[in-house]
Enzyme design. Structure first.
Site, PDB file in Angstrom:
ATOM      1  N   ASP A  30      -1.278  -2.769  -4.900  1.00  0.00           N
ATOM      2  CA  ASP A  30      -2.391  -3.448  -4.233  1.00  0.00           C
ATOM      3  C   ASP A  30      -2.525  -4.830  -4.855  1.00  0.00           C
ATOM      4  OD1 ASP A  30      -4.895  -2.113  -2.392  1.00  0.00           O
ATOM      5  OD2 ASP A  30      -5.227  -4.104  -3.251  1.00  0.00           O
ATOM      6  N   GLU A 170      -1.482   7.038  11.255  1.00  0.00           N
ATOM      7  CA  GLU A 170      -2.307   7.934  10.440  1.00  0.00           C
ATOM      8  C   GLU A 170      -3.499   8.431  11.250  1.00  0.00           C
ATOM      9  OE1 GLU A 170      -1.877   9.187   7.217  1.00  0.00           O
ATOM     10  OE2 GLU A 170      -3.458  10.357   8.159  1.00  0.00           O
ATOM     11  N   GLU A 174     -12.005   9.801   7.534  1.00  0.00           N
ATOM     12  CA  GLU A 174     -12.723   9.545   6.292  1.00  0.00           C
ATOM     13  C   GLU A 174     -13.717  10.677   6.095  1.00  0.00           C
ATOM     14  OE1 GLU A 174     -14.336   5.587   6.075  1.00  0.00           O
ATOM     15  OE2 GLU A 174     -12.390   4.709   6.539  1.00  0.00           O
ATOM     16  N   LYS A 235      -1.397   6.348  18.584  1.00  0.00           N
ATOM     17  CA  LYS A 235      -2.560   6.120  17.699  1.00  0.00           C
ATOM     18  C   LYS A 235      -3.736   5.517  18.473  1.00  0.00           C
ATOM     19  CE  LYS A 235      -5.203   5.595  14.277  1.00  0.00           C
ATOM     20  NZ  LYS A 235      -5.879   6.722  13.692  1.00  0.00           N
ATOM     21  N   CYS A 291     -12.476   2.299  12.370  1.00  0.00           N
ATOM     22  CA  CYS A 291     -11.341   2.536  13.273  1.00  0.00           C
ATOM     23  C   CYS A 291     -11.688   2.503  14.760  1.00  0.00           C
ATOM     24  CB  CYS A 291     -10.677   3.853  12.931  1.00  0.00           C
ATOM     25  SG  CYS A 291      -9.780   3.760  11.381  1.00  0.00           S
TER      26      CYS A 291
HETATM   27  P1  NAI Z   1      -8.720  -0.675   3.491  1.00  0.00           P
HETATM   28  O1  NAI Z   1      -9.308  -1.973   3.832  1.00  0.00           O
HETATM   29  O2  NAI Z   1      -9.566   0.415   2.922  1.00  0.00           O
HETATM   30  O3  NAI Z   1      -7.513  -0.897   2.467  1.00  0.00           O
HETATM   31  C1  NAI Z   1      -6.554  -1.887   2.580  1.00  0.00           C
HETATM   32  C2  NAI Z   1      -6.003  -2.184   1.178  1.00  0.00           C
HETATM   33  O4  NAI Z   1      -4.914  -3.079   1.293  1.00  0.00           O
HETATM   34  C3  NAI Z   1      -7.021  -2.852   0.267  1.00  0.00           C
HETATM   35  O5  NAI Z   1      -7.081  -2.137  -0.956  1.00  0.00           O
HETATM   36  C4  NAI Z   1      -6.464  -4.257   0.050  1.00  0.00           C
HETATM   37  O6  NAI Z   1      -6.744  -4.780  -1.229  1.00  0.00           O
HETATM   38  C5  NAI Z   1      -4.970  -4.004   0.222  1.00  0.00           C
HETATM   39  N1  NAI Z   1      -4.185  -5.199   0.563  1.00  0.00           N
HETATM   40  C6  NAI Z   1      -4.452  -6.164   1.477  1.00  0.00           C
HETATM   41  N2  NAI Z   1      -3.467  -7.072   1.499  1.00  0.00           N
HETATM   42  C7  NAI Z   1      -2.549  -6.678   0.596  1.00  0.00           C
HETATM   43  C8  NAI Z   1      -1.298  -7.205   0.158  1.00  0.00           C
HETATM   44  N3  NAI Z   1      -0.812  -8.329   0.668  1.00  0.00           N
HETATM   45  N4  NAI Z   1      -0.625  -6.547  -0.794  1.00  0.00           N
HETATM   46  C9  NAI Z   1      -1.112  -5.411  -1.325  1.00  0.00           C
HETATM   47  N5  NAI Z   1      -2.281  -4.857  -0.946  1.00  0.00           N
HETATM   48  C10 NAI Z   1      -2.991  -5.482  -0.004  1.00  0.00           C
HETATM   49  O7  NAI Z   1      -8.004  -0.161   4.815  1.00  0.00           O
HETATM   50  P2  NAI Z   1      -7.877   1.342   5.380  1.00  0.00           P
HETATM   51  O8  NAI Z   1      -9.172   1.807   5.918  1.00  0.00           O
HETATM   52  O9  NAI Z   1      -7.153   2.169   4.395  1.00  0.00           O
HETATM   53  O10 NAI Z   1      -6.923   1.085   6.631  1.00  0.00           O
HETATM   54  C11 NAI Z   1      -5.577   0.734   6.504  1.00  0.00           C
HETATM   55  C12 NAI Z   1      -4.916   0.859   7.859  1.00  0.00           C
HETATM   56  O11 NAI Z   1      -4.921   2.222   8.285  1.00  0.00           O
HETATM   57  C13 NAI Z   1      -5.614   0.076   8.963  1.00  0.00           C
HETATM   58  O12 NAI Z   1      -4.640  -0.415   9.848  1.00  0.00           O
HETATM   59  C14 NAI Z   1      -6.445   1.130   9.649  1.00  0.00           C
HETATM   60  O13 NAI Z   1      -6.684   0.826  10.995  1.00  0.00           O
HETATM   61  C15 NAI Z   1      -5.564   2.351   9.537  1.00  0.00           C
HETATM   62  N6  NAI Z   1      -6.288   3.618   9.564  1.00  0.00           N
HETATM   63  C16 NAI Z   1      -7.450   3.764   8.854  1.00  0.00           C
HETATM   64  C17 NAI Z   1      -8.110   4.976   8.853  1.00  0.00           C
HETATM   65  C18 NAI Z   1      -9.401   5.135   8.122  1.00  0.00           C
HETATM   66  O14 NAI Z   1     -10.051   6.168   8.326  1.00  0.00           O
HETATM   67  N7  NAI Z   1      -9.805   4.212   7.276  1.00  0.00           N
HETATM   68  C19 NAI Z   1      -7.591   6.143   9.600  1.00  0.00           C
HETATM   69  C20 NAI Z   1      -6.339   5.891  10.264  1.00  0.00           C
HETATM   70  C21 NAI Z   1      -5.737   4.662  10.250  1.00  0.00           C
END
Ligand code: NAI
EC number: 1.1.1.22
Length: 461
Positions: A30, A170, A174, A235, A291
């Site tokens: 991260d 995915e 949550e 998705k 989402c």
């Molecule tokens: P989030 O915002 O909780 O986490 C994203 C992470 O990526 C953060 O920790 C951020 O610091 C990191 N990040 C950003 N740019 C980066 C980089 N260049 N290098 C390394 N790390 C980096 O996002 P979340 O909720 O986990 O969602 C991720 C994806 O999964 C999204 O596309 C979302 O739509 C999808 N998704 C989310 C679900 C959910 O319930 N939250 C369920 C299913 C899919």
């Protein structure tokens, strides 16, 4: 297998921890240094039932590592997950800049050998080829640097870097993300190369075989093997369907309110039809979270890009926007003048068992109540513990439900946290100016609440 997960949010961290628990060696990357520091100290940056325990055990046995160094992660992994956020832009499109940065970073750091690059983030349809292109750009940039530095040999070797892109959307929820990872309804794998699909199936074998499932005797988890575009579409279509189902029952609830029917009975009656199914038929103040809103809007936007108006989905969004403020309408019906009165919100997060406030209906409700001149207080089991770290404004966060009730003219149940079933409502009613409760999730038992001294108002019942 050697795995790298880039982005350790709700999806990336849960995926990394669970894969490490099934025996893979996982490096989580991260770019947020604070987060990585916290995780290295054994703490989860998010609240998710069961996650901390698994994280600590896999970290201690060496199968899970954390770093900010993308090069280390990319060079370690045979499977590289992209799990960064794809938040909405003001236009409704997905902001893919984080995915782009990661794909470029992967390309710039690819070492020898075959790798599978996995789009776990929810990305616009067509992103598989786009990610491949960006990775190739990253490789080309790196080669220029190497040739410039006289390292022709290394540069030539770089061309041998071989990879495929797989779409593996995915579906975790949550609040039950760890459970969902070990008990999925299906695994979707989209690629144009069978070799990549086979490696992904190997990665997921313990999960497919339900080794860590609640019920290990169930048949293996179905795997949908398909092309990348269809996997990406699955998705969006899944989330759009679920969101539409909720907007549908909310519309029915609004009609029930007018004709004197009870939507909870209607939902039961239609949900027993196996073609309909009983889930996602709870009427209330609408869907939210990180989402549904963004994914439905992104799909509407994609349709527009291809000259199609997604009428049904646009209506589902519109119904949801209106539904979020239905609790305010009901407050007005009960209290008449709202200006100068106090309201207490039970719950703030967009659903129970999470600390996620992204696009939570509570935010719109608070804004509207403030606009109407009300004093807004709230109690939420998670937010009240963790303070105002979500940058909430216009609301006083109380530390317990009784302090919340004290001096209020009404309560609104916003989030159906389990503990709200068993609060001391009789005591709370006595502390209030008017004991009115708007149950925004049809969660409470009206008879019990009325026996405690409240006037109970549900949604469509
Ligand atoms: P989030 O915002 O909780 O986490 C994203 C992470 O990526 C953060 O920790 C951020 O610091 C990191 N990040 C950003 N740019 C980066 C980089 N260049 N290098 C390394 N790390 C980096 O996002 P979340 O909720 O986990 O969602 C991720 C994806 O999964 C999204 O596309 C979302 O739509 C999808 N998704 C989310 C679900 C959910 O319930 N939250 C369920 C299913 C899919």
């Amino acid at each position: 297998m050697r795995v790298c997960v880039i982005g350790t949010g709700y999806v990336g961290l849960v995926t990394g921890v669970c894969l490490a628990h099934t025996g893979h060696h996982v490096i989580c990357v991260d770019n947020n240094e604070e987060k990585v520091k916290l995780m290295k100290a054994g703490q989860s940056p998010i609240f998710e039932p069961g996650l901390s325990e698994l994280m600590q055990s896999t970290y201690q046995n060496g199968l899970l590592e954390f770093t900010t160094d993308i090069a280390a992660g990319v060079q370690h992994g045979e499977i590289l997950f992209i799990a960064v956020g794809t938040p909405p832009l003001p236009t409704g499109e997905s902001d893919t800049r984080y995915v782009e940065a990661v794909a470029r970073g992967i390309g710039a750091n690819l070492n020898d050998g075959y790798k599978v690059i996995v789009n776990k983030s929810t990305v616009p349809i067509g992103s598989g080829d786009w990610v491949r292109m960006i990775v190739m750009d990253g490789i080309a940039e790196r080669q220029k640097v190497l040739v410039g530095a006289g390292g022709v040999e290394a540069a030539v070797q770089k061309i041998a870097a071989e990879f495929d892109v797989v779409s593996n959307p995915e579906f975790l929820r949550e609040g039950s993300a760890v459970y969902d990872t070990f008990n999925p309804d299906r695994i979707v794998l989209g690629s144009n190369n069978q070799k990549a699909i086979d490696l992904m199936k190997q990665l997921y074998t313990p999960i497919i075989d339900r080794k860590y499932a609640e019920n290990p005797s169930l048949p293996p988890v179905p795997v949908v093997e398909t092309d990348i575009n269809s996997a990406e579409m699955i998705k969006y279509a899944a989330n759009a369907f679920l969101a539409t189902k909720i907007s549908f029952i909310n519309e029915v609830a609004n009609i029930c309110d007018r004709v004197g029917a009870d939507v909870t009975q209607v939902a039961k009656g239609i949900g027993l039809d196996s073609r309909i199914g009983g889930k996602f038929l709870q009427a209330g103040i609408g869907w939210g979270g990180s989402c549904f809103p963004k994914d439905v809007s992104a799909l509407v936007h994609t349709a527009k890009d291809y000259n199609y108006t997604a009428e049904l989905l646009e209506a589902a969004v519109k119904v949801n926007q209106r539904q979020r403020l239905i609790a305010v309408d009901k407050l007005q019906q009960e209290l008449k003048i709202l200006k100068g009165k106090s309201v207490g919100l039970l719950g703030l997060t967009f659903k129970p068992d999470t600390d996620d406030m992204r696009d939570a209906p509570a935010l719109n409700i608070i804004e509207e109540l403030n606009r109407l001149g009300m004093k807004v207080k709230a109690y939420d089991p998670i937010v009240s513990q963790t303070g105002l770290r979500h940058g909430l404004s216009g609301v006083i966060v109380e530390t317990d439900p009784e302090r919340l009730a004290d001096g209020c003219d009404a309560l609104v149940l916003v989030t159906e946290w389990d503990q709200f079933r068993t609060l001391d409502y009789a005591k709370m009613a006595k502390l209030m100016n008017h004991a009115v409760i708007i149950d925004g999730r049809n969660f409470l038992n009206p008879k019990e609440i009325e026996a405690a001294g409240f006037r109970y108002v549900g949604i469509g019942r």
